[in-house]
Design a protein around this motif. Sequence first.
Motif, PDB file in Angstrom:
ATOM      1  N   UNK A   1      54.364  50.681  92.427  1.00 49.71           N
ATOM      2  CA  UNK A   1      54.504  50.184  93.802  1.00 49.71           C
ATOM      3  C   UNK A   1      55.786  49.369  93.934  1.00 49.71           C
ATOM      4  N   UNK A   2      56.074  48.543  92.928  1.00 51.39           N
ATOM      5  CA  UNK A   2      57.332  47.784  92.954  1.00 51.39           C
ATOM      6  C   UNK A   2      58.527  48.726  92.992  1.00 51.39           C
TER       7      UNK A   2
ATOM      8  N   UNK B   1      51.571  57.054 100.958  1.00 49.60           N
ATOM      9  CA  UNK B   1      52.669  56.712 101.859  1.00 49.60           C
ATOM     10  C   UNK B   1      52.512  55.312 102.457  1.00 49.60           C
ATOM     11  N   UNK B   2      51.289  54.792 102.430  1.00 44.31           N
ATOM     12  CA  UNK B   2      51.027  53.459 102.960  1.00 44.31           C
ATOM     13  C   UNK B   2      50.976  52.408 101.858  1.00 44.31           C
ATOM     14  N   UNK B   3      51.303  52.788 100.619  1.00 43.16           N
ATOM     15  CA  UNK B   3      51.166  51.864  99.486  1.00 43.16           C
ATOM     16  C   UNK B   3      52.013  50.613  99.670  1.00 43.16           C
TER      17      UNK B   3
ATOM     18  N   UNK C   1      56.224  42.117 108.761  1.00 37.62           N
ATOM     19  CA  UNK C   1      57.055  43.212 108.272  1.00 37.62           C
ATOM     20  C   UNK C   1      56.186  44.426 107.982  1.00 37.62           C
ATOM     21  N   UNK C   2      56.646  45.600 108.401  1.00 37.87           N
ATOM     22  CA  UNK C   2      56.018  46.863 107.999  1.00 37.87           C
ATOM     23  C   UNK C   2      57.042  47.631 107.177  1.00 37.87           C
ATOM     24  N   UNK C   3      56.558  48.574 106.365  1.00 31.63           N
ATOM     25  CA  UNK C   3      57.444  49.295 105.461  1.00 31.63           C
ATOM     26  C   UNK C   3      58.583  49.971 106.206  1.00 31.63           C
TER      27      UNK C   3
END
Length: 404
Positions: free
Chosen positions: A235-236, A318-320, A334-336
């Motif tokens: 994820x990072x 995709x939402x990770x 904040x959103x991706x």
Amino acid sequence: MARHIQPLSDTLIRKSKPKEVSYTLYDGDGLQLRILPSGTRTWYFNYVHPLRKKRQNLKLGTYPAVGLADARQLRLEQEQLLAQGIDPIEFQKEQRQQQQELREQTLETVARDWFRVKLPAISEKYGFNLQRMFEQHLFPSLGDTPVHKLTAPMVIAALRPLEALKKLETLSRLCQRLNELMVWCVNVGIIEHNRLAGIKAAFLSPRTLHMRTIDVSELPELLTTMRQDHIHLFIRGLFEWQLHTMVRPGEAATACWSEINWQQKIWQIPAHKMKMARTHAVPLSRQMLTLLQKMQAVSGSSRYIFPSLASIHEHANKEAVNNTLKRNGFRGRLVAHGLRALASTVLNDRGFDHDVIETALAHSDPNQVRSAYNRAHYLERRRDLMQWWSDFLTQQAGVRHCIE
């Protein structure tokens, strides 16, 4: 010597009674009225075929529905066709065929034809949603209507229920897609002009919702937070990849090792993964090449650079990144997808060429020729831009590489 023909009159026609056999009254210049024993009076135009030079009869209608003056006007129209070398009977057949085709070219029929042309150029998900919108909101009420008979008031009335339900985003997209279909119909010759071009203005507009993002001053906090050990390495890495390459969440999550050109230092995203359905080349900064080397040690056996936490054979959710941001203090901030807006703001503020930035973000350009030129012409300039952006992020993070 040619026989003199006395032109007909309405009085003469009315006085002419049926006989045991059919007979013909002549008006001159090929116009004839044939009277049958049944009493039916039928107009004919007798003429010589412009090419075959044989005599033919063209039915013009029945009396009194077609009066004498009307019959003479119809004869004049046929003579005008003959003067152009056009056979009136063949012309009439072509007209009937065209009318039949128009009746058969209903909204649903032409939309299905358009889908077959459009769907190969867009993503499977987008194509599914496009067809579903038409099937749910247009075909039930207008699907059987020939497209040449569609009017703006008719379509607006059919779409009013969507406005009443406050489904304004769906309504806006549907108006756009319907307009696109009508333009296609004009281009392929089904209709002469698009009568639905302005229907979007008849409805309430959806409120523009900008992707939530942070101020540049909050970048150090974001980068420090996302380096925490409790956040999984995949994820990072996905977060850093999306932030540095400025791609959309879905494009980052589905990145494959096969798309990396190590020699040219480019990530080549195939068209079917892109929102605009065209390939996108992303120049890779030194930081991203280092990230790839580190990820290769843990995900090199997978097809995907950032595998799913559940299975190394599937790509990351995709939402990770979005979900991780929410869990780590950025909910509502904040959103991706907002990472792209952040990059755009910083790069524009630092004076980079706007067109180069837009090309790096894979934004659409209505001028397709210029867009193709920009993607190729700006590649080297985008290398500099991407390296500057990665260096800036590394500086903000306070470390040499964001993934240690």
